[in-house]
Every structure is written in C-alpha cells, then in structure tokens.
Design an enzyme around this catalytic site. Sequence first.
Site, short mmCIF file in Angstrom:
data_model
loop_
_atom_site.label_atom_id
_atom_site.label_comp_id
_atom_site.label_asym_id
_atom_site.label_seq_id
_atom_site.Cartn_x
_atom_site.Cartn_y
_atom_site.Cartn_z
N SER A 146 -4.66 -10.15 -4.94
CA SER A 146 -5.05 -8.84 -4.40
C SER A 146 -5.32 -7.86 -5.54
CB SER A 146 -3.96 -8.35 -3.45
OG SER A 146 -4.39 -7.25 -2.70
N GLU A 241 -9.91 -12.56 6.05
CA GLU A 241 -9.61 -11.37 5.26
C GLU A 241 -10.71 -10.31 5.35
OE1 GLU A 241 -7.75 -11.53 1.50
OE2 GLU A 241 -7.49 -13.69 1.57
N HIS A 271 -4.60 -12.49 4.24
CA HIS A 271 -4.59 -11.96 2.88
C HIS A 271 -3.42 -12.57 2.09
CE1 HIS A 271 -5.50 -9.18 -0.29
NE2 HIS A 271 -4.35 -8.55 -0.20
#
Length: 301
Positions: A146, A241, A271
């Site tokens: 991320s 996602e 995610h």
Amino acid sequence: MSVSKESLFLNDLYASWLTRSEGMDLASQRDMFEEWHLPTIEPTDVTYEEVTANGVPAMWAKPLGAAEDRVIVFTHGGGFATGSRFSHRKLAAHLAKLAGVCALIVDFRLAPEHKHPAQLEDCMAVHKWLRTQGYKAEYTATVGDSAGANLAISTTFELARLDLPTPAAVVALSPWLDMEIKGMTVESNDAVDVLAKRAVLETMRGMFLSEPADATDPRANPLLSDYTDFPPVYVSVGGYETLLDDSRRLAELIEKVSGEVVLDVVDEQQHVFHFNAGRAPEADQALSRIAQWLRPKLGLA
C-alpha cells in the site's frame, strides 16, 4: 472463481474497522490498525531483533537458515499515518522465509505529525545504514504494501537521483501510488473493496501531504516518474481493490520503457490480501510466486 473461506477473515476485519472508526481519534485509529497482524499466522523458525538504523526504529526478521547477506527492506502500509513494524512483522517474515533472506521492517515517521517527505527521508537513512553494515545494494530488495509500496518505489528513485546504488528488485503489494486518486477502479470497485474507499484515501492523503500541489510531486506520486533503467518490479494486487488501477498503470509505465515488470492480479481479493499469509491459500500462493521471482534477483538459486 470462488475465494477461500479463510481469506474472508481479512474482509471481516476491514468491515469491523470501518464500523468502529466512525468518530475515532487518530491515536485510537492507530491502535486499531495494529490489528493488521491478526489475519497473519505466526511463521515458524523466525527470530526478531529490534535495531535502530541511522536513528530510524526497525526490526529484523531472520528466518532459520536464511542467507544473512541478502535483505528485504520492508516498508509498511497504513496510509503513511498508521501501521508499524509490529503490525507488519509477520507478513514480512513470511515473504523473507519463502525467499530465504532476512527482512528489515522500517518504522518510518508517521503523518500528520511528520509530512512528506519525512517518510522518504527515513527510508533513505535505512538504506544508507545498510551499506555501512556491509549489505550490498545488489543483494537488497525494497518491498512494501500500500503506502509502503509507494515508499519502496520512491526510495529506489531517490537513491538513483543521488547516484547511490539501487536495489536489485522492487516488490509492490497492493500499491497506493496515485496521490491524485484518479484511477477508474476507485469508483468501479467501490462496491467490492471493503476498506480503501475514496473517503479513506482522501483523509490519508490530507495527512500525508502539506499542500494539494504535492499530489503531483513524483516523490509522492510514483506514477509521474520515468521508469527507464529502473530495477525489475513485481506487483501483486487483489482484483477487488479500488487501487487496482494504480498497479495497472505502474505496469504500463514500466512496459512503455521496456522495463521488467510482473503484474499478478489475484481475483476477488482485498487490499493487501497477503496479510492472510499462513491462513488462506490465495495469500500463500501469491507470496510463493513473489519469492520464486525474487530469489534469482538477489543472486540465489
């Protein structure tokens, strides 16, 4: 294709976060995000060691029998404002164990107390420290999830900009790269992505950046960089996602300059589904594919 029931553990955790976070202050949100380790089963035969790398707190994850001169520099996700070496140590350790290397999990300074580029500066300090400790850049990979994947990429660019040795490879797990938040899947996957809603991304961005113009700073938005001569990149992302387009656009940028990139989209996954390591087959198989790709990049058979 149907997902494993084991993988739904992460979905349920994310759903509980969204419910519980309403009206919650940042300190409480940070405590809540420390639960990110819960889906990850503790890997066996791994020892952990706390270190300070050029003033930056970090943690070694050292699998039994790992090549001690090969290292993954792991930068954690959490929107630059949450997450820690503790929330991500088990995930980093799973990948390190599969690859047969050590991992150094970096606890960079968090926003909003420390705005961009403080996080990048801390990552740079860690790489410089590794060189003083005898770890060679050609035996180093940058890995992150991320926001941490953003840092794994931007750190590599910053090292090159300063004519310092760059890592042999980069791994981006569910990367969040576009600070302009312009990807089509932010809208098209909104109904199936449990966590990374536009409002969440905008809130995190507001804490990370000092000025709206910083959204187009390539050091904060790696989708605005030139990937000519960039190290090989492996991108692993879930099909559900909202940030899926970030991964697709990254792969397109690298392919455009004939660079080496693998884009691995795992259907119907959330995610950073890799947090289900040790629990769900989708996570274990994705991490195994990454490790198989990574080993020869680090000079391992």
